[in-house]
Design a protein around this motif. Structure first.
Motif, PDB file in Angstrom:
ATOM      1  N   MET A   1       8.610   3.437  -2.522  1.00  0.00           N
ATOM      2  CA  MET A   1       7.494   4.334  -2.676  1.00  0.00           C
ATOM      3  C   MET A   1       7.038   4.835  -1.291  1.00  0.00           C
ATOM      4  N   ALA A   2       6.881   3.925  -0.342  1.00  0.00           N
ATOM      5  CA  ALA A   2       6.453   4.330   1.009  1.00  0.00           C
ATOM      6  C   ALA A   2       7.470   5.271   1.626  1.00  0.00           C
ATOM      7  N   GLN A   3       8.743   4.971   1.473  1.00  0.00           N
ATOM      8  CA  GLN A   3       9.773   5.831   2.048  1.00  0.00           C
ATOM      9  C   GLN A   3       9.731   7.232   1.450  1.00  0.00           C
ATOM     10  N   LYS A   4       9.440   7.337   0.165  1.00  0.00           N
ATOM     11  CA  LYS A   4       9.346   8.651  -0.473  1.00  0.00           C
ATOM     12  C   LYS A   4       8.178   9.445   0.117  1.00  0.00           C
ATOM     13  N   ILE A   5       7.028   8.803   0.245  1.00  0.00           N
ATOM     14  CA  ILE A   5       5.854   9.475   0.812  1.00  0.00           C
ATOM     15  C   ILE A   5       6.139   9.888   2.257  1.00  0.00           C
ATOM     16  N   ILE A   6       6.756   9.003   3.023  1.00  0.00           N
ATOM     17  CA  ILE A   6       7.107   9.301   4.414  1.00  0.00           C
ATOM     18  C   ILE A   6       8.009  10.533   4.479  1.00  0.00           C
ATOM     19  N   GLY A   7       9.029  10.553   3.627  1.00  0.00           N
ATOM     20  CA  GLY A   7       9.956  11.682   3.597  1.00  0.00           C
ATOM     21  C   GLY A   7       9.323  12.968   3.113  1.00  0.00           C
ATOM     22  N   ASP A   8       8.567  12.889   2.019  1.00  0.00           N
ATOM     23  CA  ASP A   8       7.933  14.081   1.446  1.00  0.00           C
ATOM     24  C   ASP A   8       6.940  14.733   2.406  1.00  0.00           C
ATOM     25  N   HIS A   9       6.264  13.909   3.206  1.00  0.00           N
ATOM     26  CA  HIS A   9       5.208  14.430   4.080  1.00  0.00           C
ATOM     27  C   HIS A   9       5.600  14.413   5.557  1.00  0.00           C
ATOM     28  N   LYS A  10       6.861  14.070   5.828  1.00  0.00           N
ATOM     29  CA  LYS A  10       7.385  14.063   7.201  1.00  0.00           C
ATOM     30  C   LYS A  10       6.483  13.291   8.159  1.00  0.00           C
ATOM     31  N   ILE A  11       6.147  12.070   7.762  1.00  0.00           N
ATOM     32  CA  ILE A  11       5.277  11.212   8.572  1.00  0.00           C
ATOM     33  C   ILE A  11       6.128  10.501   9.618  1.00  0.00           C
ATOM     34  N   PRO A  12       5.732  10.577  10.885  1.00  0.00           N
ATOM     35  CA  PRO A  12       6.482   9.869  11.933  1.00  0.00           C
ATOM     36  C   PRO A  12       6.460   8.353  11.696  1.00  0.00           C
ATOM     37  N   ALA A  13       7.544   7.685  12.008  1.00  0.00           N
ATOM     38  CA  ALA A  13       7.677   6.252  11.756  1.00  0.00           C
ATOM     39  C   ALA A  13       6.569   5.432  12.423  1.00  0.00           C
ATOM     40  N   ASP A  14       6.086   5.875  13.575  1.00  0.00           N
ATOM     41  CA  ASP A  14       5.052   5.107  14.271  1.00  0.00           C
ATOM     42  C   ASP A  14       3.650   5.377  13.738  1.00  0.00           C
ATOM     43  N   LYS A  15       3.549   6.130  12.641  1.00  0.00           N
ATOM     44  CA  LYS A  15       2.249   6.457  12.036  1.00  0.00           C
ATOM     45  C   LYS A  15       2.159   5.984  10.589  1.00  0.00           C
ATOM     46  N   VAL A  16       2.944   4.976  10.232  1.00  0.00           N
ATOM     47  CA  VAL A  16       2.948   4.438   8.869  1.00  0.00           C
ATOM     48  C   VAL A  16       2.364   3.028   8.912  1.00  0.00           C
ATOM     49  N   PHE A  17       1.257   2.832   8.184  1.00  0.00           N
ATOM     50  CA  PHE A  17       0.532   1.573   8.230  1.00  0.00           C
ATOM     51  C   PHE A  17       0.232   1.086   6.820  1.00  0.00           C
ATOM     52  N   VAL A  18      -0.048  -0.208   6.699  1.00  0.00           N
ATOM     53  CA  VAL A  18      -0.413  -0.788   5.417  1.00  0.00           C
ATOM     54  C   VAL A  18      -1.637  -1.673   5.651  1.00  0.00           C
ATOM     55  N   ALA A  19      -2.604  -1.619   4.718  1.00  0.00           N
ATOM     56  CA  ALA A  19      -3.824  -2.412   4.840  1.00  0.00           C
ATOM     57  C   ALA A  19      -4.312  -2.792   3.458  1.00  0.00           C
ATOM     58  N   GLY A  20      -5.094  -3.854   3.389  1.00  0.00           N
ATOM     59  CA  GLY A  20      -5.656  -4.265   2.113  1.00  0.00           C
ATOM     60  C   GLY A  20      -6.745  -5.301   2.283  1.00  0.00           C
ATOM     61  N   LEU A  21      -7.440  -5.563   1.180  1.00  0.00           N
ATOM     62  CA  LEU A  21      -8.501  -6.566   1.090  1.00  0.00           C
ATOM     63  C   LEU A  21      -8.062  -7.654   0.128  1.00  0.00           C
ATOM     64  N   SER A  22      -8.260  -8.899   0.506  1.00  0.00           N
ATOM     65  CA  SER A  22      -8.016 -10.057  -0.337  1.00  0.00           C
ATOM     66  C   SER A  22      -6.532 -10.145  -0.728  1.00  0.00           C
ATOM     67  N   ALA A  23      -6.223 -10.061  -2.017  1.00  0.00           N
ATOM     68  CA  ALA A  23      -4.815 -10.102  -2.434  1.00  0.00           C
ATOM     69  C   ALA A  23      -4.045  -8.917  -1.857  1.00  0.00           C
ATOM     70  N   GLY A  24      -4.722  -7.768  -1.733  1.00  0.00           N
ATOM     71  CA  GLY A  24      -4.097  -6.603  -1.110  1.00  0.00           C
ATOM     72  C   GLY A  24      -3.804  -6.844   0.361  1.00  0.00           C
ATOM     73  N   ALA A  25      -4.659  -7.622   1.023  1.00  0.00           N
ATOM     74  CA  ALA A  25      -4.418  -7.982   2.425  1.00  0.00           C
ATOM     75  C   ALA A  25      -3.228  -8.913   2.536  1.00  0.00           C
ATOM     76  N   ALA A  26      -3.134  -9.872   1.624  1.00  0.00           N
ATOM     77  CA  ALA A  26      -1.974 -10.771   1.619  1.00  0.00           C
ATOM     78  C   ALA A  26      -0.693  -9.962   1.407  1.00  0.00           C
ATOM     79  N   MET A  27      -0.753  -8.975   0.517  1.00  0.00           N
ATOM     80  CA  MET A  27       0.413  -8.123   0.289  1.00  0.00           C
ATOM     81  C   MET A  27       0.733  -7.290   1.528  1.00  0.00           C
ATOM     82  N   ALA A  28      -0.296  -6.799   2.224  1.00  0.00           N
ATOM     83  CA  ALA A  28      -0.064  -6.029   3.451  1.00  0.00           C
ATOM     84  C   ALA A  28       0.656  -6.886   4.495  1.00  0.00           C
ATOM     85  N   VAL A  29       0.244  -8.149   4.627  1.00  0.00           N
ATOM     86  CA  VAL A  29       0.914  -9.066   5.560  1.00  0.00           C
ATOM     87  C   VAL A  29       2.378  -9.237   5.165  1.00  0.00           C
TER      88      VAL A  29
END
Length: 177
Positions: free
Chosen positions: A1-29
């Motif tokens: 899913m992230a790769q599709k968004i990166i490709g569709d929107h031409k996001i530079p590799a050094d500008k792709v981040f993941v964040a979350g709260l609680s269980a979402g934070a554990a998933m981000a880690v």
């Protein structure tokens, strides 16, 4: 899913981040460790260290106590927020995430106190080029809620420092104003 968004929107590799709260934070880690080639940085708010839980029972055990030893990790640019009054995910988990990244990066911490409605301590670890590789925020009196979130939201605390702004600033290497 992230790769599709990166490709569709031409996001530079050094500008792709993941964040979350609680269980979402554990998933981000987890995503930061298992897909480090995709995510340039990780935002963790009230989450668990990598590899401390393998099932529901171990997750609840880690949430309620000091963080256990996690899995084998790689250094990853990480910003951590955790409240001292979090009764859902023990604050030692935020400490463990930060300590592990400091250990992996081999860098030195610089601490500062942040005054506000909820005082906080911000530890910053910089690499040899001065780029922050870790920020660890410990927010006094914050429970299990997003620091600086809007009062209309759920699991938010408008009195804390703005975690969203801090994460964006950290991810884009902007200095604190």
């Amino acid at each position: 899913m992230a790769q599709k968004i990166i490709g569709d929107h031409k996001i530079p590799a050094d500008k792709v981040f993941v964040a979350g709260l609680s269980a979402g934070a554990a998933m981000a880690v987890i995503l930061g460790q298992t897909h480090g080639d995709i995510f340039a940085g990780v935002g963790v708010h009230s989450g668990l260290p990598y590899g401390v839980a393998t099932d529901v029972a171990s997750a609840f055990g880690a949430m309620g106590n000091s963080a256990a030893q996690g899995g084998k990790e790689k250094a990853k640019r990480t910003i951590v927020f955790h409240g001292t009054a979090d009764g859902t995910v023990h604050p030692a988990n935020g400490d463990a995430i930060a300590a592990r990244q400091v250990e992996l990066s081999g860098a030195v911490r610089i601490s500062e106190e942040i005054a506000g409605a909820r005082n906080a301590r911000r530890d910053v670890v910089r690499d040899e080029n001065g780029v922050p590789v870790l920020e660890h925020w410990v927010v006094n009196g914050l429970g299990h809620a997003w620091s600086g979130g809007r009062s209309e939201g759920s699991y938010t605390d408008p009195e804390g420092p703005d975690a969203s702004a801090a994460m964006v600033r950290f991810f884009f290497n902007d200095e604190v104003k």
